[in-house]
Design a protein around this motif. Structure first.
Motif, PDB file in Angstrom:
ATOM      1  N   ALA A  85      29.814  -0.091  33.197  1.00 52.59           N
ATOM      2  CA  ALA A  85      30.675  -1.135  34.255  1.00 52.59           C
ATOM      3  C   ALA A  85      30.686  -0.249  35.509  1.00 52.59           C
ATOM      4  O   ALA A  85      30.429  -1.058  36.531  1.00 52.59           O
ATOM      5  N   ILE A  86      31.057   0.949  35.687  1.00 52.19           N
ATOM      6  CA  ILE A  86      31.281   1.339  36.779  1.00 52.19           C
ATOM      7  C   ILE A  86      29.939   1.726  37.546  1.00 52.19           C
ATOM      8  O   ILE A  86      29.698   1.307  38.700  1.00 52.19           O
ATOM      9  N   ALA A  87      28.854   1.891  36.899  1.00 51.62           N
ATOM     10  CA  ALA A  87      27.753   2.069  37.552  1.00 51.62           C
ATOM     11  C   ALA A  87      27.119   0.821  38.211  1.00 51.62           C
ATOM     12  O   ALA A  87      26.641   0.635  39.232  1.00 51.62           O
ATOM     13  N   ALA A  88      27.260  -0.509  37.090  1.00 51.39           N
ATOM     14  CA  ALA A  88      26.866  -1.727  37.674  1.00 51.39           C
ATOM     15  C   ALA A  88      27.988  -2.138  38.952  1.00 51.39           C
ATOM     16  O   ALA A  88      27.184  -2.739  39.883  1.00 51.39           O
ATOM     17  N   PHE A  89      29.105  -1.738  38.891  1.00 53.18           N
ATOM     18  CA  PHE A  89      29.769  -2.049  39.926  1.00 53.18           C
ATOM     19  C   PHE A  89      29.464  -1.428  41.295  1.00 53.18           C
ATOM     20  O   PHE A  89      29.136  -1.803  42.535  1.00 53.18           O
ATOM     21  N   ARG A  90      28.876  -0.159  41.098  1.00 54.23           N
ATOM     22  CA  ARG A  90      28.572   0.534  42.351  1.00 54.23           C
ATOM     23  C   ARG A  90      27.136   0.149  42.892  1.00 54.23           C
ATOM     24  O   ARG A  90      26.790   0.167  43.888  1.00 54.23           O
ATOM     25  N   ILE A  94      40.227  -4.431  48.090  1.00 56.68           N
ATOM     26  CA  ILE A  94      40.205  -4.980  46.548  1.00 56.68           C
ATOM     27  C   ILE A  94      39.229  -4.244  45.910  1.00 56.68           C
ATOM     28  O   ILE A  94      39.425  -3.883  44.665  1.00 56.68           O
ATOM     29  N   GLN A  95      37.862  -4.016  46.308  1.00 53.40           N
ATOM     30  CA  GLN A  95      37.087  -3.488  45.701  1.00 53.40           C
ATOM     31  C   GLN A  95      37.125  -1.994  45.213  1.00 53.40           C
ATOM     32  O   GLN A  95      36.863  -1.453  44.119  1.00 53.40           O
ATOM     33  N   HIS A  96      37.836  -1.365  46.256  1.00 54.51           N
ATOM     34  CA  HIS A  96      38.143  -0.123  46.056  1.00 54.51           C
ATOM     35  C   HIS A  96      39.344   0.039  45.084  1.00 54.51           C
ATOM     36  O   HIS A  96      39.318   1.122  44.149  1.00 54.51           O
ATOM     37  N   ALA A  97      40.420  -0.825  45.094  1.00 51.18           N
ATOM     38  CA  ALA A  97      41.382  -0.633  43.951  1.00 51.18           C
ATOM     39  C   ALA A  97      40.775  -1.212  42.579  1.00 51.18           C
ATOM     40  O   ALA A  97      41.056  -0.548  41.564  1.00 51.18           O
ATOM     41  N   GLN A  98      39.599  -2.055  42.750  1.00 58.93           N
ATOM     42  CA  GLN A  98      39.059  -2.271  41.274  1.00 58.93           C
ATOM     43  C   GLN A  98      38.352  -1.201  40.746  1.00 58.93           C
ATOM     44  O   GLN A  98      38.557  -0.795  39.502  1.00 58.93           O
ATOM     45  N   LEU A  99      37.617  -0.376  41.740  1.00 56.32           N
ATOM     46  CA  LEU A  99      36.964   0.747  41.181  1.00 56.32           C
ATOM     47  C   LEU A  99      37.901   1.605  40.676  1.00 56.32           C
ATOM     48  O   LEU A  99      37.556   2.517  39.871  1.00 56.32           O
ATOM     49  N   SER A 100      39.020   1.977  41.409  1.00 54.13           N
ATOM     50  CA  SER A 100      39.851   3.026  41.177  1.00 54.13           C
ATOM     51  C   SER A 100      40.465   2.669  39.646  1.00 54.13           C
ATOM     52  O   SER A 100      40.510   3.582  38.974  1.00 54.13           O
ATOM     53  N   ARG A 101      40.885   1.474  39.287  1.00 60.40           N
ATOM     54  CA  ARG A 101      41.488   1.018  37.888  1.00 60.40           C
ATOM     55  C   ARG A 101      40.517   1.326  36.832  1.00 60.40           C
ATOM     56  O   ARG A 101      40.617   1.855  35.891  1.00 60.40           O
ATOM     57  N   MET A 102      38.853   0.805  37.379  1.00 65.25           N
ATOM     58  CA  MET A 102      38.014   1.354  36.401  1.00 65.25           C
ATOM     59  C   MET A 102      37.749   3.015  35.976  1.00 65.25           C
ATOM     60  O   MET A 102      37.818   2.915  34.801  1.00 65.25           O
ATOM     61  N   GLU A 103      37.891   3.443  37.078  1.00 64.35           N
ATOM     62  CA  GLU A 103      37.731   5.118  36.842  1.00 64.35           C
ATOM     63  C   GLU A 103      38.931   5.551  36.407  1.00 64.35           C
ATOM     64  O   GLU A 103      38.818   6.584  35.287  1.00 64.35           O
ATOM     65  N   ASP A 104      39.909   5.039  36.426  1.00 68.46           N
ATOM     66  CA  ASP A 104      41.533   5.589  35.916  1.00 68.46           C
ATOM     67  C   ASP A 104      41.385   5.376  34.250  1.00 68.46           C
ATOM     68  O   ASP A 104      41.826   6.067  33.565  1.00 68.46           O
ATOM     69  N   ALA A 105      40.711   4.039  33.997  1.00 69.21           N
ATOM     70  CA  ALA A 105      40.676   3.580  32.501  1.00 69.21           C
ATOM     71  C   ALA A 105      39.626   4.373  31.774  1.00 69.21           C
ATOM     72  O   ALA A 105      40.058   4.705  30.752  1.00 69.21           O
ATOM     73  N   ARG A 106      38.626   4.957  32.531  1.00 70.13           N
ATOM     74  CA  ARG A 106      37.561   5.751  31.995  1.00 70.13           C
ATOM     75  C   ARG A 106      38.054   7.146  31.607  1.00 70.13           C
ATOM     76  O   ARG A 106      37.963   7.720  30.700  1.00 70.13           O
ATOM     77  N   ARG A 107      38.912   7.715  32.773  1.00 70.37           N
ATOM     78  CA  ARG A 107      39.654   8.738  32.436  1.00 70.37           C
ATOM     79  C   ARG A 107      40.567   9.086  31.327  1.00 70.37           C
ATOM     80  O   ARG A 107      40.690  10.076  30.627  1.00 70.37           O
ATOM     81  N   GLN A 108      41.146   7.878  31.142  1.00 68.77           N
ATOM     82  CA  GLN A 108      42.184   7.636  29.945  1.00 68.77           C
ATOM     83  C   GLN A 108      41.552   7.662  28.791  1.00 68.77           C
ATOM     84  O   GLN A 108      42.105   8.298  27.750  1.00 68.77           O
ATOM     85  N   THR A 109      40.251   7.079  28.593  1.00 72.05           N
ATOM     86  CA  THR A 109      39.529   6.973  27.401  1.00 72.05           C
ATOM     87  C   THR A 109      38.945   8.219  27.139  1.00 72.05           C
ATOM     88  O   THR A 109      39.070   8.810  26.008  1.00 72.05           O
ATOM     89  N   GLN A 110      38.684   9.118  28.042  1.00 70.12           N
ATOM     90  CA  GLN A 110      38.387  10.496  28.031  1.00 70.12           C
ATOM     91  C   GLN A 110      39.390  11.406  27.564  1.00 70.12           C
ATOM     92  O   GLN A 110      38.825  12.398  26.448  1.00 70.12           O
TER      93      GLN A 110
END
Length: 114
Positions: free
Chosen positions: A93-98, A6-22
Motif C-alpha cells: 500500500a505504501i509503495a502504491a501510494f508513493r 493531506i497526502q503527507h498526513a495519510q502517508l505518515s499514518r500508513m508508515e506509523d501503522a507499518r512501524r507498529q506492526t513491525q
C-alpha cells in the motif's frame, strides 16, 4: 505533482501503522526468546562432567533446546504469519501510494517542517 498536506498526513499514518506492526513482530520474537531463556536451566543436565567414565553429551542439550524452541515458536506461528501478511499488505500500500503521488519524501521530515 506536489503532495498536499493531506497526502503527507495519510502517508505518515500508513508508515506509523507499518512501524507498529513491525514492533508487534519484534515483541513476539522477544517474548519467545525470553521464554526459552527462562527454561534453559531446566534443559541443562544436573550432572556436569564425567559420570562413570562417560563424557557429558552436549548434543542432547542442543536437541532439547531446539525442540523447546520449535514448540514455543509453533505456538505463536499463526500470529506471526498474520502479522507478516499484514506487513506485506502495508508495504504494498505504501509503495502504491508513493507510485501514485510521486516521491513525497519522508513524512517525518514534513512534520518537523510544519
Amino acid at each position: 505533482m506536489t503532495a498536499t498536506p493531506i497526502q503527507h498526513a495519510q502517508l505518515s499514518r500508513m508508515e506509523d501503522a507499518r512501524r507498529q506492526t513491525q514492533r508487534q513482530l519484534e515483541l513476539i520474537d522477544r517474548q519467545v526468546m525470553r521464554r526459552i531463556t527462562s527454561i534453559l536451566p531446566q534443559l541443562a543436565r544436573r550432572q556436569t562432567g564425567y559420570r562413570r567414565g562417560k563424557a557429558p553429551d552436549t548434543g542432547s542439550f542442543l536437541e532439547r533446546y531446539r525442540n523447546n524452541l520449535a514448540a514455543l515458536t509453533a505456538e505463536r506461528q499463526p500470529e506471526v504469519d498474520a502479522l507478516t501478511r499484514k506487513l506485506t499488505r502495508q508495504d504494498a500500500a505504501i509503495a502504491a501510494f508513493r507510485k501514485r503521488f510521486g516521491p513525497i519524501g519522508d513524512a517525518a521530515q514534513l512534520r518537523e517542517e510544519v
